[in-house]
Design a protein around this motif. Structure first.
Motif, short mmCIF file in Angstrom:
data_model
loop_
_atom_site.label_atom_id
_atom_site.label_comp_id
_atom_site.label_asym_id
_atom_site.label_seq_id
_atom_site.Cartn_x
_atom_site.Cartn_y
_atom_site.Cartn_z
N LYS A 137 0.80 -1.22 0.00
CA LYS A 137 0.00 0.00 0.00
C LYS A 137 0.84 1.27 0.00
O LYS A 137 0.28 2.37 0.00
N GLN A 138 2.17 1.14 -0.05
CA GLN A 138 2.99 2.33 -0.24
C GLN A 138 2.62 3.03 -1.54
O GLN A 138 2.72 4.26 -1.65
N PHE A 139 2.18 2.26 -2.52
CA PHE A 139 1.71 2.83 -3.78
C PHE A 139 0.58 3.84 -3.53
O PHE A 139 0.56 4.93 -4.11
N VAL A 140 -0.36 3.47 -2.64
CA VAL A 140 -1.46 4.38 -2.32
C VAL A 140 -0.94 5.56 -1.49
O VAL A 140 -1.35 6.70 -1.72
N ARG A 141 -0.05 5.29 -0.54
CA ARG A 141 0.51 6.39 0.26
C ARG A 141 1.18 7.43 -0.65
O ARG A 141 1.03 8.63 -0.45
N ASP A 142 1.94 6.93 -1.64
CA ASP A 142 2.63 7.85 -2.55
C ASP A 142 1.62 8.71 -3.31
O ASP A 142 1.84 9.92 -3.51
N TYR A 143 0.50 8.11 -3.74
CA TYR A 143 -0.53 8.89 -4.42
C TYR A 143 -1.13 9.92 -3.46
O TYR A 143 -1.30 11.10 -3.82
N LEU A 144 -1.43 9.50 -2.23
CA LEU A 144 -2.06 10.41 -1.28
C LEU A 144 -1.14 11.60 -0.93
O LEU A 144 -1.63 12.69 -0.62
N GLU A 145 0.17 11.37 -0.98
CA GLU A 145 1.12 12.45 -0.69
C GLU A 145 1.04 13.58 -1.72
O GLU A 145 1.48 14.70 -1.47
#
Length: 294
Positions: A251-259
């Protein structure tokens, strides 16, 4: 692929809902753990589920529970789901997202092991040259492999609040010296063996979080989830390059998007675009396929 944001079972008492899991009582000695398709990021549950995610997490955890059974006892009870959820429609709702587990006393720490310098550990290192009070060599880059894996526990936060990294001395105050050392040593042992296996399957486990519980005799057990894309950072080994944040299967992929959004990381979380949802689901499935060969 179907998605389950929240389970609703009429035949079992609901104990509570966490960020991802719904817990039901099964008598006095067991629990039904339903791993939903909810996704949390920065300790906030996002409003949309990731289809199939809960089934992937459950299957991956079962895979690791089997692989680590010789290292440490775990929560699995061996009781089949159909003995507990007798309604076929309710079982169909759950799919492969549910496990009947032993009711154990959870410890009030999250047992984090880091093999690489990334995330909050990288931020700590930049500020102090250490991670959770553990000094590291000078000159390390983002995503560098550490000289050896380190145990960096955190507190367990209430839903909607943030975990806090703590040092080992704090863990001793919470658990006592003997149990704290047992948790640390078990965590490092499981990580080392599992990371070596995963690397052979093309995945670097950069870091991970374990949870433990005690039975009535005080014996330590591995509980919750194990080495999943939710509890770990998985990097494709063939794309690993220190000095930057590597691509990931988690889910780092999602965290990167949310950033990239103007969001203060407090509830409510923002809606995700459909392509982010689909790409996240695909990353979870690929992690499972690489690790388990399924």
């Amino acid at each position: 692929m179907s998605a389950l944001f929240e389970s609703n079972l009429r035949g079992l008492p609901l104990i509570g809902r966490g960020k991802v899991r719904d817990l039901y009582a099964v008598g006095t000695d067991h629990l039904l753990v339903v791993t939903t398709d909810r996704l949390s990021a920065f300790d906030v549950v996002l409003p949309q589920p990731i289809p199939g995610k809960g089934e992937v997490l459950t299957r991956v955890s079962n895979f690791w529970f089997a692989r680590t059974a010789g290292l440490i006892p775990n929560q699995l009870s061996g009781i089949p789901l159909e003995e507990v959820v007798t309604d076929p429609a309710e079982r169909a709702q759950l799919g492969e997202r549910a496990l009947v587990v032993r009711r154990l006393k959870p410890l009030p720490v999250e047992a984090i092991v880091r093999g690489y310098l990334i995330g909050s550990g990288w931020k700590d290192y930049q500020a102090s040259g250490a991670v959770c009070g553990i000094g590291l060599p000078a000159g390390l880059r983002q995503a560098d492999a550490l000289p050896e894996p380190i145990f960096t526990p955190s507190t367990k936060a209430e839903l909607g609040t943030h975990d806090e990294n703590v040092d080992f001395a704090h863990t001793i105050r919470l658990l006592g010296a003997e149990l704290a050392a047992e948790v640390r040593d078990a965590s490092l042992r499981i990580y080392r063996e599992s990371a070596a296996y995963a690397l052979g399957r093309g995945i670097i486990i950069a870091d991970t979080k374990f949870e433990f519980g005690l039975d009535d005799h005080g014996r330590l057990h591995l509980i919750d989830e194990v080495l999943t894309p939710d509890s770990s950072r998985f990097w494709p080994a063939d794309q690993y390059s220190p000095g930057t944040s590597p691509p990931s299967f988690d889910k780092q992929f999602v965290r990167d998007y949310l950033e990239t959004l103007d969001w203060d990381k407090t509830a409510p979380g923002p809606n995700l675009p459909q392509d982010i949802i689909e790409r996240t689901a695909a990353k979870y499935r690929e992690a499972e396929e690489r690790l388990t060969g399924a």
